[in-house]
Structure formats: structure tokens, C-alpha cells
Design a protein around this motif. Sequence first.
Motif, PDB file in Angstrom:
ATOM      1  N   PHE A  64       0.704  -1.158  -0.141  1.00 16.42           N
ATOM      2  CA  PHE A  64      -0.156  -0.144  -0.038  1.00 16.42           C
ATOM      3  C   PHE A  64       0.925   1.294  -0.039  1.00 16.42           C
ATOM      4  CE2 PHE A  64      -2.472   3.217   2.213  1.00 16.42           C
ATOM      5  CZ  PHE A  64      -3.679   3.283   1.418  1.00 16.42           C
ATOM      6  N   LEU A  65       0.563   2.113  -0.858  1.00 11.00           N
ATOM      7  CA  LEU A  65       1.522   3.175  -1.279  1.00 11.00           C
ATOM      8  C   LEU A  65       0.713   4.644  -1.348  1.00 11.00           C
ATOM      9  CD1 LEU A  65       4.066   1.675  -3.574  1.00 11.00           C
ATOM     10  CD2 LEU A  65       4.593   2.266  -1.243  1.00 11.00           C
ATOM     11  N   GLU A  66      -0.399   4.720  -0.853  1.00 12.99           N
ATOM     12  CA  GLU A  66      -1.101   5.885  -1.109  1.00 12.99           C
ATOM     13  C   GLU A  66      -1.409   6.636  -0.034  1.00 12.99           C
ATOM     14  OE1 GLU A  66      -4.840   4.631  -3.133  1.00 12.99           O
ATOM     15  OE2 GLU A  66      -3.758   3.876  -4.917  1.00 12.99           O
ATOM     16  N   ILE A  67      -0.353   6.746   0.806  1.00 15.12           N
ATOM     17  CA  ILE A  67      -0.631   7.340   2.286  1.00 15.12           C
ATOM     18  C   ILE A  67      -0.594   8.853   2.015  1.00 15.12           C
ATOM     19  CG2 ILE A  67       0.428   5.535   3.704  1.00 15.12           C
ATOM     20  CD1 ILE A  67       3.052   6.913   3.787  1.00 15.12           C
ATOM     21  N   ASP A  68       0.101   9.441   1.221  1.00 11.60           N
ATOM     22  CA  ASP A  68       0.051  10.725   0.882  1.00 11.60           C
ATOM     23  C   ASP A  68      -1.163  11.329   0.194  1.00 11.60           C
ATOM     24  OD1 ASP A  68       0.583   9.555  -1.240  1.00 11.60           O
ATOM     25  OD2 ASP A  68       2.339  10.928  -1.870  1.00 11.60           O
ATOM     26  N   LYS A  69      -2.075  10.461  -0.303  1.00 11.62           N
ATOM     27  CA  LYS A  69      -3.403  11.015  -0.965  1.00 11.62           C
ATOM     28  C   LYS A  69      -4.456  11.373   0.103  1.00 11.62           C
ATOM     29  CE  LYS A  69      -2.652   8.413  -5.403  1.00 11.62           C
ATOM     30  NZ  LYS A  69      -3.439   7.606  -6.318  1.00 11.62           N
ATOM     31  N   ASP A  70      -5.216  12.452  -0.463  1.00 10.94           N
ATOM     32  CA  ASP A  70      -6.095  12.789   0.443  1.00 10.94           C
ATOM     33  C   ASP A  70      -7.331  11.927   0.434  1.00 10.94           C
ATOM     34  OD1 ASP A  70      -4.755  15.079   1.214  1.00 10.94           O
ATOM     35  OD2 ASP A  70      -5.588  16.342  -0.389  1.00 10.94           O
ATOM     36  N   ASN A  71      -7.808  11.200   1.272  1.00 13.73           N
ATOM     37  CA  ASN A  71      -8.896  10.483   1.494  1.00 13.73           C
ATOM     38  C   ASN A  71      -9.380  10.343   2.925  1.00 13.73           C
ATOM     39  OD1 ASN A  71      -7.677   8.206   2.939  1.00 13.73           O
ATOM     40  ND2 ASN A  71      -6.614   7.967   1.062  1.00 13.73           N
ATOM     41  N   GLN A  72     -10.716   9.618   2.973  1.00 12.00           N
ATOM     42  CA  GLN A  72     -11.459   9.827   4.227  1.00 12.00           C
ATOM     43  C   GLN A  72     -11.098   8.729   5.231  1.00 12.00           C
ATOM     44  OE1 GLN A  72     -13.072  12.586   5.244  1.00 12.00           O
ATOM     45  NE2 GLN A  72     -12.319  13.454   3.519  1.00 12.00           N
ATOM     46  N   ASP A  73     -10.222   7.608   4.729  1.00  9.47           N
ATOM     47  CA  ASP A  73      -9.941   6.412   5.246  1.00  9.47           C
ATOM     48  C   ASP A  73      -8.873   6.579   6.455  1.00  9.47           C
ATOM     49  OD1 ASP A  73     -11.340   4.667   3.822  1.00  9.47           O
ATOM     50  OD2 ASP A  73      -9.873   4.617   2.296  1.00  9.47           O
ATOM     51  N   ILE A  74      -8.951   6.306   7.478  1.00  9.86           N
ATOM     52  CA  ILE A  74      -7.911   6.035   8.481  1.00  9.86           C
ATOM     53  C   ILE A  74      -6.845   5.110   8.177  1.00  9.86           C
ATOM     54  CG2 ILE A  74      -7.481   5.728  10.942  1.00  9.86           C
ATOM     55  CD1 ILE A  74     -10.464   6.604  11.587  1.00  9.86           C
ATOM     56  N   ILE A  75      -5.717   5.640   8.385  1.00  8.07           N
ATOM     57  CA  ILE A  75      -4.649   4.541   8.050  1.00  8.07           C
ATOM     58  C   ILE A  75      -3.550   4.683   9.009  1.00  8.07           C
ATOM     59  CG2 ILE A  75      -2.590   4.585   6.396  1.00  8.07           C
ATOM     60  CD1 ILE A  75      -3.895   6.321   4.367  1.00  8.07           C
ATOM     61  N   LEU A  76      -3.235   3.190   9.463  1.00  9.06           N
ATOM     62  CA  LEU A  76      -2.140   3.027  10.298  1.00  9.06           C
ATOM     63  C   LEU A  76      -1.029   2.362   9.883  1.00  9.06           C
ATOM     64  CD1 LEU A  76      -1.376   2.662  13.387  1.00  9.06           C
ATOM     65  CD2 LEU A  76      -2.773   0.383  13.456  1.00  9.06           C
ATOM     66  N   ILE A  77      -0.089   3.221  10.110  1.00 11.44           N
ATOM     67  CA  ILE A  77       1.241   2.498   9.453  1.00 11.44           C
ATOM     68  C   ILE A  77       2.099   1.786  10.484  1.00 11.44           C
ATOM     69  CG2 ILE A  77       3.561   3.350   8.365  1.00 11.44           C
ATOM     70  CD1 ILE A  77       2.140   5.738   7.478  1.00 11.44           C
ATOM     71  N   ALA A  78       2.189   0.510  10.210  1.00  9.84           N
ATOM     72  CA  ALA A  78       2.764  -0.380  11.309  1.00  9.84           C
ATOM     73  C   ALA A  78       3.690  -1.196  10.290  1.00  9.84           C
ATOM     74  CB  ALA A  78       1.926  -1.112  11.742  1.00  9.84           C
ATOM     75  N   THR A  79       4.643  -0.631   9.509  1.00 10.86           N
ATOM     76  CA  THR A  79       5.561  -1.392   8.634  1.00 10.86           C
ATOM     77  C   THR A  79       6.700  -1.855   9.464  1.00 10.86           C
ATOM     78  OG1 THR A  79       6.322   0.727   7.862  1.00 10.86           O
ATOM     79  CG2 THR A  79       4.580  -0.384   6.322  1.00 10.86           C
ATOM     80  N   GLY A  80       6.909  -1.497  10.565  1.00  7.30           N
ATOM     81  CA  GLY A  80       8.208  -1.842  11.225  1.00  7.30           C
ATOM     82  C   GLY A  80       9.252  -0.989  10.821  1.00  7.30           C
ATOM     83  N   ASN A 125      -5.902  11.740   9.987  1.00  4.00           N
ATOM     84  CA  ASN A 125      -6.124  10.230   9.752  1.00  4.00           C
ATOM     85  C   ASN A 125      -5.154   9.202   9.532  1.00  4.00           C
ATOM     86  OD1 ASN A 125      -5.247  11.538   7.187  1.00  4.00           O
ATOM     87  ND2 ASN A 125      -6.128   9.711   6.016  1.00  4.00           N
ATOM     88  N   VAL A 126      -3.751   9.742   9.942  1.00  2.00           N
ATOM     89  CA  VAL A 126      -2.665   8.864   9.932  1.00  2.00           C
ATOM     90  C   VAL A 126      -2.225   8.405  11.217  1.00  2.00           C
ATOM     91  CG1 VAL A 126      -0.458   8.550   8.978  1.00  2.00           C
ATOM     92  CG2 VAL A 126      -2.261   9.514   7.550  1.00  2.00           C
ATOM     93  N   PHE A 127      -2.048   7.099  11.480  1.00  2.00           N
ATOM     94  CA  PHE A 127      -1.554   6.716  12.715  1.00  2.00           C
ATOM     95  C   PHE A 127      -0.237   5.928  12.546  1.00  2.00           C
ATOM     96  CE2 PHE A 127      -5.873   7.926  13.504  1.00  2.00           C
ATOM     97  CZ  PHE A 127      -6.167   8.047  15.006  1.00  2.00           C
ATOM     98  N   PHE A 128       0.570   5.749  13.713  1.00  2.00           N
ATOM     99  CA  PHE A 128       1.628   4.963  13.588  1.00  2.00           C
ATOM    100  C   PHE A 128       1.703   3.749  14.716  1.00  2.00           C
ATOM    101  CE2 PHE A 128       3.231   8.190  10.984  1.00  2.00           C
ATOM    102  CZ  PHE A 128       4.188   7.754  10.000  1.00  2.00           C
ATOM    103  N   ALA A 129       2.281   2.782  14.601  1.00  2.00           N
ATOM    104  CA  ALA A 129       2.421   1.750  15.568  1.00  2.00           C
ATOM    105  C   ALA A 129       3.697   0.909  15.315  1.00  2.00           C
ATOM    106  CB  ALA A 129       1.162   1.004  15.736  1.00  2.00           C
TER     107      ALA A 129
END
Length: 435
Positions: A120-136, A331-335
Motif C-alpha cells: 500500500f503506497l497511497e498514504i500521501d493521498k487525500d482520502n477519508q480512510d484512517i491509515i495505520l502505518i505499522a510497517t516496522g 487520519n494517519v496513525f503509527f504503531a
Amino acid sequence: MKVIVVGAGLAGCEAAWQLAEKGIKVHLYEKKKLQKNEIQKLDTFSELVCSNTFRSVSTQNAVGILKKELEQLESFILDCAYKTQIPSDDALAVDRESFSKLVDERIRKHKNIEVFEEEFLEIDKDNQDIILIATGPLSSNAFQLKIEKMLGKQKLFYLDASSPILEKESIDFTKVYYKSRHSDDNSYICIPLNEEEFNIFHEKLINAQQVKLKDFEQEIFFKGCQPIEQLAKISKKVLLKSAMSSNNLENKNGIKPYSVVQLRKDDAIDSLYNMVGFQTNLTWKAQKEVFSTLPGLEKAVFKRFGVMHKNNFINSPKILNKRLQMMRKKNVFFAGQITGVEGYIESFATGLVAAKGIISFINNRKFVPFPEETVIGSLINYITNPKHKKLKPMKANMGLITIDKNLEFNSKEEKNKFVYKNSLTILKNFTEFEL
């Protein structure tokens, strides 16, 4: 509304499960079947580098207390770990393949989780989805560029390493013995060295050929995972007080060797063993030559040699709030380790926190941070504390936990018992109020 979780490691799977259990639809992206990084070997989720990943269960230390807190919080990953546990002194060790397979199966079967075997590479696009980045800490180059574009130049990195794993059948058991440092389960294999053998090994270790670092401006080692050759170059004393300590490792005759190398079981069928504390950046040829000089390992067959890798993490204090949510992109979180926590149990603990942060965000509810009197709360407070000028990767430890300064204790043991009981009581009251 759905939540997109990027990365099916420990943090990503913990978060996906917690969200799905609350009825939230999750799209979980994992690309490892298509493209693995330099550490990954399995196709299944939440792959571990070594069997002793989850460390001590003793409530006399912070990581043991953190496990109890995560039990209370109904951690999915911890439950999978207990279901695949193997004997390992006072540590929570697991059969790595069985653990990863169990996590994978349970995640894929959950009705609210849909798995996508792609990047998944669309983290920089404007959208309403919540994205959690946990790619390590080992995100792909393409994804790293996306993160850099979103964050600017606020990312950091450090060097990490893993230990060799060898086949039990190749060990000469006339020269080694079973003994555990903290219990009577005798689950570790001990390789004893006298002073002369230790000195010879030390000399070989500090002169062995290392893999040249290619793209690093400087060597930033995480303290808990320094290569064994790095420790050896500091001093012999450092080795004798760490990875090669003989403390509490007397042989069957009650004699304590000058030094000991321990091997820890790495699978449930007792066929593979990990060299404890022997993270290394030596070339594979050097590892074979140097480690085979240890008593009993003259004919050792190495299933996996140690490797070093660059771990990326973000400058969380400048980027995240205590929900583990970006302050500038809500809308972007990290873990996970990418947030600056070190250690796998700490990583999936942040996955649990991020999930609860996302749930509160979706429900437009104020998020009350986990109490700093708890290990999980103190860890989140550390990585999001704006007072840090430069974040350094951190494991759970007693020094982070808030304690009433007016309290007095007669011993370290008494203090640790108080922290343990106090943290679980406060966490219980907190969760009952919040949830």
C-alpha cells in the motif's frame, strides 16, 4: 468507515485484531509474499527473528509487568504467544513458525479483516480512510520515500543485528551442559570456557572480518542489540558481564567456568538453538570460523548466520500525540518499532494503544492517555514527549514509570513489587472507566 492497516507484523496484527473485535472493518496490507526484506523468511504474519523475543516473565522487571498489563488488556499477540510457548527459563519463548502461523490463521479468519497481499503506497493521498502505518523498522525503499514525503526530514535510524542459529545435532555434548540462569528447567545449553579459551576467542572476535556498512553516515547502534564484536572491542570485562557471563551457570560438579556462551532453544521440536546475545555484523565466513572455535561447536551446522540491518524510526515527539496519531494529518496513525519503541512486546503494545486511539477518534471521543504509573503508559509518554530533543529507541524499563517521590522502599525488590501491583490496579480502574 474502514481502517487501512499497513504491515502485518506484531503491531499491525495486534491493532487489526483489536479494531476488528470492535466491529470495525479492517483492510490489512502485507507485501511479504511478493517481496521480503533482508530479515524475513516466512510467508506468514508477525514473523520473529528469535524465539526469546518476548523476554522475561518476572514481575520484578518492566517487561514482565508489561506482559501482565497486556493480559489485562486482552492482547491478541500475547495470547498467541502463550498458545505457542516453549520452555525457556524465566522467559516467554515461542516456537517461531508455530507462532507466526497461528497469528496468520486467526487474522485471516476474522470476519472483519480483509487481507491484501500487496504494498500500500497511497498514504500521501487525500482520502477519508484512517491509515495505520505499522510497517516496522524495515519498510521498503518505496514506502520510506512516501513516509519522508509526508513527514519531511524528521525520520531517524539506528543499526540492529540478529544472532546465529545452529542445529542441535551438530553440537558436541561431551563439551557442553544444560543449565538455566534463573530457574531449574535447564532449558539452555551452556558452552564453558576457561580463561585461556576466553582470551583466544576474544582475540579472534575483535580481529574477525566485518561486513562493511554501505550507506550509513555514522554507526548508531541500539544499546540493547550491539554486535558481539562491538562489545568485545570495548573490553573483555564488558563481555564477561553480558553475553559471556558465567554467573549462576555452574556445571554439574558445582564449578563455575571462567566464561559461558549460552544457546537457547529456537523451536518446539528442540532441533535449533540461538546463540544468546551474539548479535553480529561479522561476515558469514568469519562467523563460521570464529564461532566454530567455541568448545562443542567445532562441527556446528549454522541454520542461519547473524545479520545487521538499518532500522528506521520516526521522530515521534515532533509528529505524534498520545493516540499515536499524526498531529498534522489526523487520519494517519503509527504503531510498532517505527515509532521509536524497541523490543517486540513493546511494539505490539503500541499497536494496541493505536487501535484504542483510532476507536476514540472514530467515535469522536476524547482520548485519555494510559496512566504513566503503568508500563504501557510510561512507554507511550516517552516516545511522544515533546521535551525530547532527539528520540532514542527505548525498551520498557522501570526508569520510565511515574512513582510518588514521597514513597520510600527498603529494597529494589520491594519497590518493584509496589510498581507491579500499583500498575495493574491503576490500569484496571482506568479501563473500567474508559471502556
